[in-house]
Design an enzyme around this catalytic site. Structure first.
Site, PDB file in Angstrom:
ATOM      1  N   ARG A 124       3.937  -3.138  -0.342  1.00 17.55           N
ATOM      2  CA  ARG A 124       2.693  -2.752  -0.776  1.00 17.55           C
ATOM      3  C   ARG A 124       1.847  -2.988   0.325  1.00 17.55           C
ATOM      4  O   ARG A 124       1.811  -4.106   1.052  1.00 17.55           O
ATOM      5  CB  ARG A 124       2.314  -3.476  -2.121  1.00 17.55           C
ATOM      6  N   HIS A 152       4.136   7.163   1.068  1.00 16.79           N
ATOM      7  CA  HIS A 152       4.635   6.570   0.017  1.00 16.79           C
ATOM      8  C   HIS A 152       5.634   7.103  -0.763  1.00 16.79           C
ATOM      9  O   HIS A 152       5.731   7.265  -1.945  1.00 16.79           O
ATOM     10  CB  HIS A 152       3.645   6.033  -1.102  1.00 16.79           C
TER      11      HIS A 152
END
Length: 338
Positions: A249, A296
């Site tokens: 993250r 991502h």
């Protein structure tokens, strides 16, 4: 939900159509219909509305996934018959809290399966980074007249690779690294030296890992205590030419400190996640030549997505047969994992 076959579980599927169609193949969906009495509601996947509360009243199992939403874990209070939550995706932190485990409700998550392609992506990037592919490609493209291969100092043989976080993804990656001739180091506060050795790595502290590794790959969970865990102090310790990989993250890293270090040209980075997830157009990360930026995509995409749905329906089958879950999430795991 006994194994006698007399009772079929009542399954509430709270996944919006656009995600449901991606998660479940026709054969997997037919398998679910054969296993259970299935209600698909609410259509928008929101669990804390009057309509959802009405549907939850009779549910034995709630099947959730991408697009399922709840403001808190309070929605479970409207499901008095609930025995299990089967999540066809990774983290369940936005759906449940500790009260679910206190009630004895079983929780299953596809974090392990969703983590498989993350570990594979990380392995690929580690191999390319150790071979100094990204740096050589830039210099070769800039030169346009040939490239002195003998000037390269990197290589996969004996390169030191650091893994931050022996999470499910971190452990899978450590296993994938075994066939290669890397010197693997790992940092995880919940891991001891013997456990690290069994995973094929040497346990070290975080600062030592950053100071001594040629490639560092981040796999810590997103918890309040891990936000900003990688800062200027760690990044400054990285060797010249080292590569930092983040598939975890963006919020785990002090991004301003990372940008500042990258702007020196001293280190490279492979970033599949940033903070925010979609960078503003003015972010320097778009234009820095020593950054590989991907949207991502390390987690399940394309034909990897139905694996999550198929495995989740497998969990429903196990519950219907009175068998143990294959991917259970315990209260102890919930406390320290994303």
């Amino acid at each position: 939900m006994s194994n006698s076959g007399a009772l079929r579980p009542r399954v509430l599927v709270a996944i919006p159509p656009r995600f449901r169609e991606r998660l479940f193949t026709q054969s997997a969906w037919q398998h679910l219909l054969a296993l259970a009495d299935v209600t698909v509601s609410p259509a928008d996947g929101v669990l804390d509305t009057p309509l959802a509360h009405e549907r939850l009243r009779d549910a034995d199992i709630v099947l959730t996934g991408w697009g399922t939403y709840a403001q808190s874990g309070a929605w479970v209070e409207h499901a008095p018959e609930l025995r299990a939550i089967v999540h066809a995706a990774g983290t369940v932190r936005f759906l449940v809290d500790e009260s679910v485990f206190a009630r004895g409700i079983a929780v299953s998550s596809q974090a392990e399966q969703n983590g498989r392609p993350v570990a594979e992506y990380s392995l690929a990037m580690i191999l390319l980074s150790a071979k100094t592919v990204f740096r050589a490609e830039r210099e070769y493209r800039a030169a346009r007249t040939g490239f002195p291969i003998d000037s390269l100092t990197g290589g996969a043989f004996g390169a030191r690779v650091g893994i931050v976080g022996a999470s499910k993804i971190g452990r899978r990656l450590l296993d994938l690294l075994r066939p290669f001739d890397f010197d693997v180091r790992v940092y995880d506060p919940y891991l001891d030296a013997d456990d690290a050795a069994r995973l094929g790595a040497t346990k070290v502290e975080l600062d030592e890992l950053f100071a001594t590794c040629d490639v560092v790959s981040l796999h810590a969970p997103h918890l309040p205590e891990t936000e900003g865990m990688i800062g200027a102090a760690q990044l400054r310790r990285m060797r010249d030419g080292a590569v930092f990989i983040n598939t975890a993250r963006g919020v785990l890293v002090d991004q301003d400190a990372l940008v500042a270090e990258l702007q020196t040209g001293r280190i490279d980075a492979v970033l599949d996640v940033t903070e925010p997830d979609v960078l503003p157009v003015e972010s320097p990360l778009w234009d820095l030549p020593n950054v590989v930026l991907t949207p991502h995509l390390a987690g399940s995409v394309g034909n990897e997505v139905p694996r999550l749905g198929t495995e989740a329906i497998g969990e429903v089958a196990r519950l219907a047969a009175g068998e143990p879950l294959r991917y259970p999430l315990t209260a102890q795991q919930f406390a320290i994992t994303a």
